[in-house]
Design a protein around this motif. Structure first.
Motif, PDB file in Angstrom:
ATOM      1  N   LYS A   1      16.204   3.101   0.019  1.00  0.00           N
ATOM      2  CA  LYS A   1      14.859   3.004   0.583  1.00  0.00           C
ATOM      3  C   LYS A   1      14.463   1.538   0.699  1.00  0.00           C
TER       4      LYS A   1
ATOM      5  N   THR B   1       0.023   7.217  -1.979  1.00  0.00           N
ATOM      6  CA  THR B   1       0.877   8.324  -2.438  1.00  0.00           C
ATOM      7  C   THR B   1       2.006   8.574  -1.454  1.00  0.00           C
ATOM      8  N   ARG B   2       1.662   8.636  -0.173  1.00  0.00           N
ATOM      9  CA  ARG B   2       2.683   8.874   0.848  1.00  0.00           C
ATOM     10  C   ARG B   2       3.654   7.708   0.923  1.00  0.00           C
TER      11      ARG B   2
ATOM     12  N   ARG C   1       4.599   5.764  -1.535  1.00  0.00           N
ATOM     13  CA  ARG C   1       5.540   5.866  -2.668  1.00  0.00           C
ATOM     14  C   ARG C   1       6.581   6.940  -2.437  1.00  0.00           C
ATOM     15  N   GLU C   2       6.202   8.000  -1.740  1.00  0.00           N
ATOM     16  CA  GLU C   2       7.159   9.075  -1.441  1.00  0.00           C
ATOM     17  C   GLU C   2       8.245   8.619  -0.472  1.00  0.00           C
TER      18      GLU C   2
END
Length: 331
Positions: free
Chosen positions: A4, A19-20, A22-23
């Motif tokens: 990533k 949050t998104r 980090r995903e």
């Protein structure tokens, strides 16, 4: 498994966006939400695959010169990109993106709010109803402002935001005038009932309210110079929700103090976050309404900005061209 990309975010973003992020990515967040210093930005570009700055982060040539070869994208959480040395970034093979189009309605709302607040003296009135003041009651001649209907609004910069301001102002009965680098189509002009002025000087001299909605470029620095501000009528008001340095603040303050201009509503400042002390004193006297860069500050707007940042990063690392690339032709 494909590694990533490392994404470093310079300020706190809405929870849903973080949050998104980090995903999807290996993400370093700024939990304290303190502005990063130039030294911290240098450390970030040395290791990040993607930097996510905001409009308050100055990504200049000196910082970009320290960037590692792995830095591929600067995905700015901002509508503008004047805080980034885009030419230097592109020369180093770094893709720059921004978040256009999602703040139009929010910024136009705030612009219209200032257009109303300054002539109608809303902030002055609100201050009366505080524990520090005694209100003597209604009086026929007290706290008189100016009527909106029939006034002439001159919009400097008739892009998406300028047109959105025009739609709102038209509903309040203002006469719409504008100056722009390029004249709008006849269809748009007729829909807005807008009058085009090729000469900015001539428009400024004839308006009741000026709304600054042009982008920050080298050509718009101090576009409203002291010479141009002196063209305004003593009854005129100036509203700026664009960039602070489009207006010569010291000249504006001097003209407000002398009464050569009736008032100003400012959401942006030339040396943010520092605000010109002269403007603060004028605000205390009721000659200006000052807001702390709130034009785009809605939950919906900030989330939409974050979604654009995510899309731009994902598109790049999926092998596609990010939809919101800043191109040389835009500079």
């Amino acid at each position: 498994m494909k590694k990533k990309p490392l994404v470093i975010v310079t300020r706190r973003l809405p929870d849903a966006v973080e949050t998104r992020m980090r995903e999807l990515f290996d993400t370093q967040l700024n939990i304290d939400d303190r502005p990063m210093s130039p030294a911290q930005l240098v450390e970030a570009v040395k290791i990040a695959d993607v930097l996510v700055p905001t409009v308050t982060d100055r990504i200049d040539g000196a910082i970009l010169a320290e960037a590692g070869e792995q830095l591929k994208v600067i995905a700015s959480f901002s509508n503008g990109f004047d805080h980034i040395d885009v030419e230097k970034a592109l020369a180093r093979g770094i893709t720059v993106t921004n978040t256009p189009g999602v703040l139009t309605e929010d910024t136009a709302d705030m612009t219209m709010a200032l257009i109303l607040a300054v002539p109608r003296r809303l902030v002055e009135g609100a201050r009366v109803l505080t524990p520090d003041h005694d209100w003597a009651g209604w009086s026929p001649t007290w706290m008189l402002g100016r009527r909106m209907a029939g006034k002439r609004l001159g919009i400097v910069g008739m892009g998406r935001i300028g047109q959105a301001v025009a739609r709102r102002a038209k509903a309040f009965g203002l006469s719409i005038h504008y100056h722009n680098r390029h004249r709008l189509s006849t269809e748009i002009e007729e829909g807005l009932e807008a009058t085009y002025w090729d000469s900015l000087d001539q428009m400024l001299a004839r308006m009741d309210i000026i709304s600054v909605n042009c982008p920050r470029t080298p050509g718009t620095f101090h576009l409203l110079s002291e010479r141009r501000l002196k063209l305004l009528r003593p009854e005129a008001y100036v509203v700026n929700t664009s960039r602070g340095d489009v207006i010569d603040e010291n000249a504006l303050a001097k003209l407000l103090e002398s009464g050569a201009i009736a008032g100003a509503g400012l959401d942006v400042f030339e040396h943010e976050p520092t605000v010109n002390p002269k403007l603060l004193r004028l605000a205390a006297k009721g000659k200006a309404v000052l807001l702390p860069h709130m034009g785009s500050a809605t939950i919906e707007g900030r989330i939409a900005m974050g979604e654009k940042v995510l899309i731009n990063i994902r598109a790049y690392f999926d092998g596609h061209k990010p939809p919101d690339r800043v191109l040389p032709s835009m500079l």
